[in-house]
Each structure stands twice: as structure tokens, then as C-alpha cells.
Motif scaffolding. Structure first.
Motif, PDB file in Angstrom:
ATOM      1  N   TYR A 251       0.840  -1.197   0.000  1.00 27.12           N
ATOM      2  CA  TYR A 251       0.000   0.000   0.000  1.00 27.12           C
ATOM      3  C   TYR A 251       0.874   1.246   0.000  1.00 27.12           C
ATOM      4  O   TYR A 251       1.758   1.397   0.853  1.00 27.12           O
ATOM      5  N   VAL A 252       0.613   2.114  -0.966  1.00 32.21           N
ATOM      6  CA  VAL A 252       1.425   3.316  -1.155  1.00 32.21           C
ATOM      7  C   VAL A 252       0.501   4.515  -1.296  1.00 32.21           C
ATOM      8  O   VAL A 252      -0.462   4.487  -2.079  1.00 32.21           O
ATOM      9  N   PHE A 253       0.778   5.573  -0.544  1.00 29.76           N
ATOM     10  CA  PHE A 253      -0.044   6.774  -0.584  1.00 29.76           C
ATOM     11  C   PHE A 253      -0.026   7.374  -1.991  1.00 29.76           C
ATOM     12  O   PHE A 253       1.033   7.481  -2.622  1.00 29.76           O
ATOM     13  N   GLN A 254      -1.198   7.769  -2.486  1.00 30.15           N
ATOM     14  CA  GLN A 254      -1.320   8.378  -3.810  1.00 30.15           C
ATOM     15  C   GLN A 254      -1.145   9.891  -3.675  1.00 30.15           C
ATOM     16  O   GLN A 254      -1.970  10.571  -3.070  1.00 30.15           O
ATOM     17  N   ASP A 352      -7.800   6.993   4.474  1.00 27.76           N
ATOM     18  CA  ASP A 352      -8.650   6.770   5.649  1.00 27.76           C
ATOM     19  C   ASP A 352      -7.821   6.192   6.786  1.00 27.76           C
ATOM     20  O   ASP A 352      -7.932   6.613   7.948  1.00 27.76           O
ATOM     21  N   VAL A 353      -6.966   5.236   6.465  1.00 28.37           N
ATOM     22  CA  VAL A 353      -6.122   4.609   7.483  1.00 28.37           C
ATOM     23  C   VAL A 353      -5.169   5.635   8.096  1.00 28.37           C
ATOM     24  O   VAL A 353      -4.965   5.672   9.312  1.00 28.37           O
ATOM     25  N   CYS A 354      -4.592   6.501   7.256  1.00 27.15           N
ATOM     26  CA  CYS A 354      -3.662   7.524   7.754  1.00 27.15           C
ATOM     27  C   CYS A 354      -4.350   8.479   8.719  1.00 27.15           C
ATOM     28  O   CYS A 354      -3.791   8.826   9.771  1.00 27.15           O
ATOM     29  N   LEU A 355      -5.564   8.893   8.391  1.00 29.44           N
ATOM     30  CA  LEU A 355      -6.267   9.823   9.273  1.00 29.44           C
ATOM     31  C   LEU A 355      -6.826   9.115  10.506  1.00 29.44           C
ATOM     32  O   LEU A 355      -6.949   9.722  11.573  1.00 29.44           O
ATOM     33  N   VAL A 371       0.805  14.521  13.417  1.00 30.79           N
ATOM     34  CA  VAL A 371       0.753  15.596  12.412  1.00 30.79           C
ATOM     35  C   VAL A 371       1.214  15.157  11.023  1.00 30.79           C
ATOM     36  O   VAL A 371       0.570  15.513  10.026  1.00 30.79           O
ATOM     37  N   PRO A 372       2.298  14.385  10.870  1.00 27.50           N
ATOM     38  CA  PRO A 372       2.692  13.971   9.514  1.00 27.50           C
ATOM     39  C   PRO A 372       1.601  13.224   8.761  1.00 27.50           C
ATOM     40  O   PRO A 372       1.515  13.331   7.526  1.00 27.50           O
ATOM     41  N   PHE A 373       0.771  12.481   9.468  1.00 25.94           N
ATOM     42  CA  PHE A 373      -0.305  11.746   8.805  1.00 25.94           C
ATOM     43  C   PHE A 373      -1.467  12.667   8.420  1.00 25.94           C
ATOM     44  O   PHE A 373      -2.172  12.413   7.451  1.00 25.94           O
ATOM     45  N   ILE A 374      -1.651  13.747   9.163  1.00 21.44           N
ATOM     46  CA  ILE A 374      -2.633  14.766   8.764  1.00 21.44           C
ATOM     47  C   ILE A 374      -2.119  15.505   7.536  1.00 21.44           C
ATOM     48  O   ILE A 374      -2.868  15.816   6.610  1.00 21.44           O
ATOM     49  N   ASN A 375      -0.834  15.774   7.527  1.00 20.31           N
ATOM     50  CA  ASN A 375      -0.229  16.550   6.439  1.00 20.31           C
ATOM     51  C   ASN A 375      -0.247  15.830   5.097  1.00 20.31           C
ATOM     52  O   ASN A 375      -0.167  16.472   4.047  1.00 20.31           O
ATOM     53  N   GLN A 376      -0.361  14.512   5.097  1.00 19.86           N
ATOM     54  CA  GLN A 376      -0.352  13.792   3.827  1.00 19.86           C
ATOM     55  C   GLN A 376      -1.498  14.232   2.918  1.00 19.86           C
ATOM     56  O   GLN A 376      -1.290  14.525   1.742  1.00 19.86           O
ATOM     57  N   THR A 377      -2.716  14.251   3.449  1.00 20.43           N
ATOM     58  CA  THR A 377      -3.835  14.684   2.610  1.00 20.43           C
ATOM     59  C   THR A 377      -3.804  16.193   2.397  1.00 20.43           C
ATOM     60  O   THR A 377      -4.184  16.687   1.336  1.00 20.43           O
ATOM     61  N   ARG A 378      -3.350  16.960   3.377  1.00 25.52           N
ATOM     62  CA  ARG A 378      -3.256  18.415   3.232  1.00 25.52           C
ATOM     63  C   ARG A 378      -2.272  18.785   2.114  1.00 25.52           C
ATOM     64  O   ARG A 378      -2.594  19.591   1.237  1.00 25.52           O
ATOM     65  N   GLN A 379      -1.089  18.211   2.156  1.00 19.01           N
ATOM     66  CA  GLN A 379      -0.080  18.574   1.165  1.00 19.01           C
ATOM     67  C   GLN A 379      -0.459  18.086  -0.229  1.00 19.01           C
ATOM     68  O   GLN A 379      -0.170  18.769  -1.220  1.00 19.01           O
ATOM     69  N   ARG A 380      -1.108  16.937  -0.321  1.00 16.50           N
ATOM     70  CA  ARG A 380      -1.591  16.487  -1.621  1.00 16.50           C
ATOM     71  C   ARG A 380      -2.611  17.476  -2.181  1.00 16.50           C
ATOM     72  O   ARG A 380      -2.694  17.686  -3.393  1.00 16.50           O
ATOM     73  N   GLY A 382      -2.419  20.586  -1.816  1.00 21.07           N
ATOM     74  CA  GLY A 382      -1.761  21.854  -2.061  1.00 21.07           C
ATOM     75  C   GLY A 382      -1.797  22.818  -0.895  1.00 21.07           C
ATOM     76  O   GLY A 382      -1.564  24.021  -1.068  1.00 21.07           O
ATOM     77  N   LEU A 383      -2.098  22.319   0.299  1.00 20.68           N
ATOM     78  CA  LEU A 383      -2.196  23.167   1.485  1.00 20.68           C
ATOM     79  C   LEU A 383      -0.890  23.155   2.263  1.00 20.68           C
ATOM     80  O   LEU A 383      -0.104  22.218   2.184  1.00 20.68           O
ATOM     81  N   THR A 384      -0.675  24.207   3.029  1.00 19.25           N
ATOM     82  CA  THR A 384       0.532  24.325   3.835  1.00 19.25           C
ATOM     83  C   THR A 384       0.549  23.258   4.922  1.00 19.25           C
ATOM     84  O   THR A 384      -0.457  23.054   5.613  1.00 19.25           O
ATOM     85  N   PRO A 385       1.670  22.570   5.096  1.00 13.16           N
ATOM     86  CA  PRO A 385       1.718  21.543   6.151  1.00 13.16           C
ATOM     87  C   PRO A 385       1.610  22.160   7.535  1.00 13.16           C
ATOM     88  O   PRO A 385       2.048  23.292   7.766  1.00 13.16           O
ATOM     89  N   LEU A 386       1.027  21.402   8.442  1.00 14.02           N
ATOM     90  CA  LEU A 386       0.893  21.846   9.822  1.00 14.02           C
ATOM     91  C   LEU A 386       2.206  21.653  10.561  1.00 14.02           C
ATOM     92  O   LEU A 386       2.983  20.752  10.254  1.00 14.02           O
ATOM     93  N   SER A 387       2.416  22.478  11.565  1.00 17.39           N
ATOM     94  CA  SER A 387       3.588  22.320  12.423  1.00 17.39           C
ATOM     95  C   SER A 387       3.371  21.168  13.389  1.00 17.39           C
ATOM     96  O   SER A 387       2.259  20.967  13.896  1.00 17.39           O
ATOM     97  N   THR A 388       4.432  20.424  13.656  1.00 24.67           N
ATOM     98  CA  THR A 388       4.325  19.314  14.610  1.00 24.67           C
ATOM     99  C   THR A 388       4.191  19.803  16.048  1.00 24.67           C
ATOM    100  O   THR A 388       3.968  18.995  16.954  1.00 24.67           O
TER     101      THR A 388
END
Length: 461
Positions: A251-254, A352-355, A371-380, A382-388
Motif C-alpha cells: 500500500y502506497v499513498f497516492q 482513511d487509514v492515515c487519518l 501531524v505527519p499523517f494529517i499533512n499527507q492529505t493536506r499537502q496532496r 496543495g495546502l501548507t503543512p501543519l507544524s508538529t
């Protein structure tokens, strides 16, 4: 052999169609001949047993709690909450009353969902019984087939519980026993369901039996198991299950938002194939319109939750101008004609699994890891990543925002999430008729008339 398999599939589909015309209780009170499903011929080898399973999967696609139709949880619960706005001028199936949060016990869709679900529970039980009685199937085949049928049954029960609360539970095709089923208390039902999911996961192989991931495997079971643990508030167990999936190299994030709903992605854990080759997904057809909308549009409150730079605005929905008004249609699935070669209906995907993992970590105050798992869908998107370094409360709020924007109109995600968070009352400003008792649908009146053991009716109905 091919003729036998085709005959089995045809028989199951005819049985399913026939059952769709009658109530669940009438069905389980009927003593069907044993040779209609659970026969030695059907379960004499793996191919014919898989043909029996094919009938069950076909029903999931055609009409079920996870189908892309109006009685699937995506449309039903999206319409019930604030994902979708119903624009039917009248609807004999009761979907308009569901949108207005005023379903009655006589509502046709409420009844259809219940009836179809219990028919599919019966079919799953028939397969499980047939496999257990088989003297010729290999041990590995018995384990896999039983695991698939058990997980389908568990998935149906999971959704029925979310929608109706306490429900009848059965693992048998015994019509005498089934005809007097009672609703069982949640403190009895939930451990049974949890045990069933666990058994199914242990039985299922990790490998897919089809490269297109259209059949259940162990990872799909782990997703349902994680959802069950989340519902029970068991965050450490949820974390462990999600980590198992994420660490699996299959399984690889798209990272391309335009490819999230294409069938070949390695982020897909389980999907359903359309009934016929090149058919569009049911979701693509259901939400499509040109000019004046005729059934559903996306709720304006949902649309306003997306920032102008969010790439999901371009990939997940489309504005449609009608006169001076702009309505939005869901376009996660793009192909609406019988030319589809790239899309299947996705049930479980890695996002879904990441969130879920992010939520499990946050609930254990492991915000930096979440936070890195929240940032995966955010950055995909085009949104600014959240701070840890954000707080636990901020992380949880971001998870809620991401889940709403990522999974709208997908399998009742919004309804189930709000219920888990104890925040269904957030619907009140957008859905003026919303009441606390709307956390459950009414039990179908005709089922209660056929079986007095189903009483009492849910509060508010």
C-alpha cells in the motif's frame, strides 16, 4: 466446470432479485430448499465456492450499505447529514424525508436498507455454513472463503448498528430461529461483532485473489477492525492496526489528487467492480447532472469549508451553472457513460487509514507523531503543512476538517465521525430539523409488524 459456475452465479443473482421483492422477515420465515445455495455441489471445490461468493459481492455492488446507490450509506447518510443537499421535488422512496431529517417508520428507503442488509446476512451465513459442512474443500480455501463471508456480514452489521442502534444478530440460516429474532443490547452485540471481525481477519490471507483488489483480504479486515476499535475508543489498538497496514509495502499513498479515484492505485485496499465491463460507477451516475440538478447537489456548507487553493475543489467536485445559480456536483468519479475502464467504487483507501492513525495518536496525546499523517492529505491538496508543535486540541480539529473534506459522501463517513466525536448536534445550524433522536433511523414498521420481538421502536419515532 464453467457451466456449473455460471449456473451458480445465475442462481444466486435470481435468488437475490427474488428476495429483494419481499421483506426480510418473510424471507427468513420461508423454508427454502437446501439445494438452492448450501449444497455439496456448490462447495465441492474452490471455484464453485467462489462462484457463491460472487453472488454476495454482486449484491454489495447492486444494492447494499456500501453501494453507490441512493440506499447506500454514502448517499443515504450524506443526505442525512451535511454532505449532500437533496433537490428532488418529490421522492416516493422517502429520500427527501431523510434529507429533512423527518424519516418515518414507513419510509421506503429505511425499509429497503434494512431488508436488503438482512438478506445479505442470510446469504453470508449460507456460504459460511456450506463451507463448514464441505468435506472436499482444502483447509486454506475454507479459511479464505469463510473469512470473506464473515467480514461481509460483519461490515453489514457494523453499518446497521450505526444507523439503527440495537439490532437483531444471527449467524444461522435456521428460519425458525430467525423468525423470532430480538434486538440485542449493545453490551452483548458489540463483543460478538468484535469477535467476528477478529476471526475473519485471522482467516483471511494477505494476498489478493485478484490483482484489481476487488475481493476482501486481510488488510480490508484490518481496516474494519480498526474502525471498530475507534468506535469503542480503544486508541492504542487502533494505532497498532493502522500501523500494520501503513507499514505494508503493498500500500502506497497516492500523491496525485487527480488519480485518487482511479482503480489501479496502490493506495486502494478494497474496491467493488461494476456489474458489467465498462459500466460507470454508481456514484458517477448518481451525482451527475447538467444544468438543473435533479437529485443531489453538494451542500453549500461543505463547499464553503474548502479554501480557494485546495486542489480537491478541482478534483472532487465541479460547479454547474444554471441560470444565475451555481450548484456543485460530486466528481470524484468522472466517467458517467458505458466507456469506463479506469474507475471502480472504492470502499477502503489508505488515506482513511492515515487519518484514523492520526486520530488514534492524537487521542493518546502523541500529537507530534500524528501531524505527519494529517499533512499527507493536506499537502496532496496543495495546502501548507501543519507544524508538529500544534496542540492536541488543534490537531484534533485539523483531523476533523480533513476527514470532512476528504471523505464527503463516502460510505457515511461524516455521520459516523460526528457520532464518534459526540458532535452530531453540529448539524443543527445546517439541518434545522435535526434532533438528538436522529442519531438513529426508525426501525421499519413492516418488520416490526411481522416480528413483535423487534420492539421497542427507537426513540423519537
Amino acid at each position: 466446470m464453467k457451466n456449473i459456475i455460471n449456473s451458480i452465479i445465475a442462481l444466486l443473482l435470481m435468488l437475490y432479485a427474488a428476495l429483494s421483492a419481499v421483506s426480510c422477515e418473510k424471507f427468513i420465515e420461508t423454508d427454502f430448499p437446501n439445494n438452492q445455495l448450501a449444497t455439496e455441489q456448490v462447495f465441492e471445490d474452490e471455484k464453485t465456492a467462489d462462484a457463491a461468493l460472487a453472488g454476495l459481492y454482486s449484491g454489495l455492488w447492486t444494492s447494499s450499505v456500501i453501494s453507490g446507490t441512493t440506499d447506500g450509506s454514502g448517499a443515504l447518510l450524506g443526505n442525512y447529514t451535511d454532505d449532500i443537499t437533496c433537490v428532488f421535488t418529490s421522492a416516493g422512496n422517502g429520500i427527501l424525508d431523510i434529507y429533512h431529517n423527518q424519516p418515518l417508520a414507513t419510509n421506503a428507503t429505511v425499509s429497503q436498507v434494512w431488508t436488503t442488509a438482512y438478506q445479505q446476512v442470510y446469504m453470508a451465513n449460507s456460504i459460511i455454513e456450506g463451507v463448514e459442512k464441505s468435506k472436499s474443500l482444502s483447509v486454506s480455501a475454507k479459511s479464505r472463503i469463510k473469512g470473506e463471508a464473515m467480514l461481509v456480514r460483519s461490515l453489514i452489521y457494523y453499518y446497521l448498528y450505526q444507523m439503527y442502534g440495537e439490532i437483531p444478530y444471527t449467524t444461522t440460516t435456521d428460519y425458525v430461529y430467525n423468525s423470532t429474532l430480538s434486538r440485542i443490547p449493545k453490551n452483548e452485540f458489540l463483543p460478538r461483532l468484535e469477535a467476528d471481525i477478529s476471526e475473519a481477519v485471522n482467516l483471511l490471507p494477505s494476498a489478493y485473489r485478484n490483482a484489481e483488489r476487488i475481493y476482501i483480504n486481510k488488510a480490508a479486515g484490518l481496516v474494519l477492525q480498526a474502525k471498530m476499535k475507534m468506535m469503542l475508543g480503544r486508541w492504542q489498538e487502533t494505532e497498532a492496526l493502522c500501523q500494520t497496514i501503513i507499514q505494508n509495502a503493498d500500500y502506497v499513498f497516492q500523491n496525485d489528487p487527480s488519480k485518487v479515484f482511479q482503480k489501479t492505485g496502490k493506495h486502494i485496499i478494497w474496491q467493488l467492480k461494476p456489474k458489467n465491463n465498462t459500466d460507470p460507477t454508481s456514484e458517477a451516475v448518481l451525482y451527475n447532472f447538467v444544468g438543473a440538478p435533479t437529485s443531489f447537489i453538494l451542500n453549500p456548507d461543505l463547499i464553503s469549508s474548502f479554501s480557494a487553493t485546495d486542489l480537491r475543489r478541482q478534483n472532487y467536485f465541479t460547479p454547474v451553472l444554471f441560470g444565475s445559480q451555481t450548484n456543485y456536483k460530486q466528481t470524484k468519479y468522472k466517467i458517467t457513460t458505458a466507456t469506463n475502464t479506469t474507475e471502480y467504487s472504492i470502499i477502503y483507501r489508505l488515506e482513511d487509514v492515515c487519518l484514523m492513525l492520526a486520530e488514534a495518536l492524537t487521542m493518546q496525546n502523541k500529537t507530534t507523531q500524528a501531524v505527519p499523517f494529517i499533512n499527507q492529505t493536506r499537502q496532496r491538496a496543495g495546502l501548507t503543512p501543519l507544524s508538529t508543535s500544534i496542540s492536541q486540541a488543534q490537531a484534533m480539529e485539523e483531523i476533523k476538517n480533513e476527514r470532512r473534506k476528504e471523505f464527503f459522501a463516502e460510505h457515511g463517513s461524516r455521520f459516523i465521525d460526528l457520532k464518534r466525536w459526540g458532535q452530531l448536534d453540529l448539524l443543527q445550524p445546517v439541518k434545522p430539523n435535526w434532533k438528538a433522536t436522529n442519531q438513529y433511523l426508525p426501525l421499519p414498521q413492516k418488520e416490526m409488524l411481522l416480528n413483535s420481538h423487534l420492539t421497542p421502536q427507537n426513540d423519537g419515532y
